[in-house]
Design a protein around this motif. Structure first.
Motif, PDB file in Angstrom:
ATOM      1  N   THR A 196       0.855  -1.183   0.000  1.00 31.79           N
ATOM      2  CA  THR A 196       0.000   0.000   0.000  1.00 31.79           C
ATOM      3  C   THR A 196       0.891   1.234   0.000  1.00 31.79           C
ATOM      4  O   THR A 196       1.682   1.409   0.927  1.00 31.79           O
ATOM      5  CB  THR A 196      -0.922   0.034   1.236  1.00 31.79           C
ATOM      6  OG1 THR A 196      -1.756  -1.128   1.232  1.00 31.79           O
ATOM      7  CG2 THR A 196      -1.793   1.288   1.245  1.00 31.79           C
ATOM      8  N   ASN A 239       2.209   7.229  10.417  1.00 37.65           N
ATOM      9  CA  ASN A 239       1.313   6.074  10.290  1.00 37.65           C
ATOM     10  C   ASN A 239       2.121   4.825   9.953  1.00 37.65           C
ATOM     11  O   ASN A 239       2.315   4.483   8.781  1.00 37.65           O
ATOM     12  CB  ASN A 239       0.255   6.354   9.214  1.00 37.65           C
ATOM     13  CG  ASN A 239      -0.809   7.319   9.679  1.00 37.65           C
ATOM     14  OD1 ASN A 239      -1.867   6.927  10.154  1.00 37.65           O
ATOM     15  ND2 ASN A 239      -0.534   8.612   9.558  1.00 37.65           N
ATOM     16  N   ASN A 245       6.147   6.215   0.273  1.00 29.01           N
ATOM     17  CA  ASN A 245       6.546   5.020   1.036  1.00 29.01           C
ATOM     18  C   ASN A 245       6.671   3.819   0.110  1.00 29.01           C
ATOM     19  O   ASN A 245       6.159   2.736   0.386  1.00 29.01           O
ATOM     20  CB  ASN A 245       5.524   4.733   2.146  1.00 29.01           C
ATOM     21  CG  ASN A 245       4.139   4.416   1.592  1.00 29.01           C
ATOM     22  OD1 ASN A 245       3.725   4.972   0.578  1.00 29.01           O
ATOM     23  ND2 ASN A 245       3.422   3.514   2.239  1.00 29.01           N
ATOM     24  N   VAL A 260       1.507   5.617  -0.892  1.00 35.88           N
ATOM     25  CA  VAL A 260       0.932   6.954  -1.021  1.00 35.88           C
ATOM     26  C   VAL A 260       1.632   7.657  -2.176  1.00 35.88           C
ATOM     27  O   VAL A 260       2.863   7.761  -2.192  1.00 35.88           O
ATOM     28  CB  VAL A 260       1.101   7.759   0.283  1.00 35.88           C
ATOM     29  CG1 VAL A 260       0.471   9.147   0.138  1.00 35.88           C
ATOM     30  CG2 VAL A 260       0.479   7.018   1.456  1.00 35.88           C
ATOM     31  N   MET A 294      -7.035   3.641   5.685  1.00 36.40           N
ATOM     32  CA  MET A 294      -6.655   4.407   4.497  1.00 36.40           C
ATOM     33  C   MET A 294      -7.541   5.639   4.350  1.00 36.40           C
ATOM     34  O   MET A 294      -7.056   6.747   4.083  1.00 36.40           O
ATOM     35  CB  MET A 294      -6.741   3.528   3.247  1.00 36.40           C
ATOM     36  CG  MET A 294      -5.723   2.405   3.199  1.00 36.40           C
ATOM     37  SD  MET A 294      -5.955   1.280   1.782  1.00 36.40           S
ATOM     38  CE  MET A 294      -5.605   2.371   0.402  1.00 36.40           C
ATOM     39  N   VAL A 313       2.670  10.388   6.582  1.00 39.65           N
ATOM     40  CA  VAL A 313       3.038   9.018   6.196  1.00 39.65           C
ATOM     41  C   VAL A 313       3.966   8.413   7.244  1.00 39.65           C
ATOM     42  O   VAL A 313       3.792   7.261   7.670  1.00 39.65           O
ATOM     43  CB  VAL A 313       3.715   9.002   4.806  1.00 39.65           C
ATOM     44  CG1 VAL A 313       4.353   7.636   4.537  1.00 39.65           C
ATOM     45  CG2 VAL A 313       2.704   9.326   3.713  1.00 39.65           C
ATOM     46  N   LEU A 342       1.310   1.932   7.363  1.00 34.61           N
ATOM     47  CA  LEU A 342       1.571   2.035   5.930  1.00 34.61           C
ATOM     48  C   LEU A 342       2.791   1.216   5.512  1.00 34.61           C
ATOM     49  O   LEU A 342       3.008   0.991   4.320  1.00 34.61           O
ATOM     50  CB  LEU A 342       1.773   3.501   5.533  1.00 34.61           C
ATOM     51  CG  LEU A 342       0.493   4.321   5.345  1.00 34.61           C
ATOM     52  CD1 LEU A 342       0.816   5.802   5.238  1.00 34.61           C
ATOM     53  CD2 LEU A 342      -0.281   3.850   4.127  1.00 34.61           C
TER      54      LEU A 342
END
Length: 286
Positions: free
Chosen positions: A7, A69, A182, A9, A89, A66, A72
């Protein structure tokens, strides 16, 4: 070899255009990923008027959020994608939206002031378009696998164009890039164009999604700070009509407006009453 995240960003910090086909309909395709959440700073048909400093600040906000969290960085496979992960998300994008609104309010106010200063002296149409659609900024959309998503073209400005705009390279850290915040477990923030090489100056959203999906990315958080003007020149009326159509299908961003049942029922009552009166008049003896 760095491990690519499942996942990621993605920040679109450059110019963007919604691609139209020969019939002036937006190009769409089914989402191949498990899940996509998209934050659109501006509505379809609207330019994003900003400063290089503002792009830098919004990029830093995204990067900081980012890093805060840690989820992520989970090496999660598709079979583990649960609703609570989707909620994370969506919560991330919602928090990012709130921070963007707070950070961007001075920039929006500055554009408004410039617009109203020269309103009587033929203001620029793109400023007018931006100001008239401020209430449509920061829309969040969700896409599951198979949902249709609207295509966009993203392209870089040349160094000469940046210099003409007053952008000094040492201060321009966030603009003219597609940022992968990321992408892998090496902690590096990548620029898509740097990864692809200097011969690449543009890329479509479809191409980018297919590229990342081919690398094993399964879920995407798309942070779109780019313009959303249409690829073909359209009249203001056609732009508004096309914007309404796109928003109604929810393939770009925003929510589908639900019709007010009370209004609909009132119209229906008026119609029935009108028909009844017509029958009376038609059958009336003179």
């Amino acid at each position: 070899m760095p491990e690519i995240r499942k996942t990621i960003v993605v920040g679109f910090n450059l110019h963007g255009e919604i691609i139209l086909d020969k019939n002036n309909n937006p190009e769409t395709m089914p989402v191949p990923n498990n899940y996509i959440v998209k934050l659109n700073v501006v509505a379809p048909g609207v330019p994003n008027i900003s400063t290089f400093e503002n792009y830098n600040d919004l990029g830093n906000i995204t990067s900081n959020l980012v890093s805060k969290n840690n989820w992520l960085n989970d090496s999660m496979i598709s079979a583990m994608l649960q609703e609570n992960y989707k909620s994370k998300m969506l919560q991330f994008v919602t928090e990012l939206k709130e921070q963007f609104i707070d950070e961007n309010k001075n920039n929006v106010k500055g554009v408004e002031n410039e617009y109203f200063k020269r309103k009587n002296n033929e203001p620029f149409k793109h400023e007018q378009n931006f100001i008239y659609n401020v209430d449509s900024m920061y829309k969040i959309s969700e896409f599951n696998k198979g949902d249709l998503i609207t295509n966009k073209l993203f392209y870089k400005f040349t160094q000469e164009q940046l210099e003409e705009s007053g952008a000094e390279e040492e201060y321009n850290t966030g603009f003219n890039k597609i940022v992968l915040y990321n992408f892998a477990d090496d902690g590096v923030i990548y620029d898509v164009f740097t990864m692809l090489g200097p011969e690449y100056q543009y890329i479509t959203l479809f191409q980018l999604i297919e590229l990342l999906t081919g690398m094993g990315v399964e879920n995407l958080i798309l942070v779109d700070l780019s313009c959303a003007v249409f690829s073909d020149k359209l009249s203001s009326r056609n732009v508004r009509n096309l914007r309404r159509r796109i928003n109604a299908t929810n393939t770009y961003g925003g929510t589908i407006k639900k019709k007010n049942k009370n209004i609909k029922n009132k119209k229906l009552m008026k119609t029935k009453k009108y028909r009844k009166n017509r029958r009376k008049l038609r059958n009336r003896k003179i």
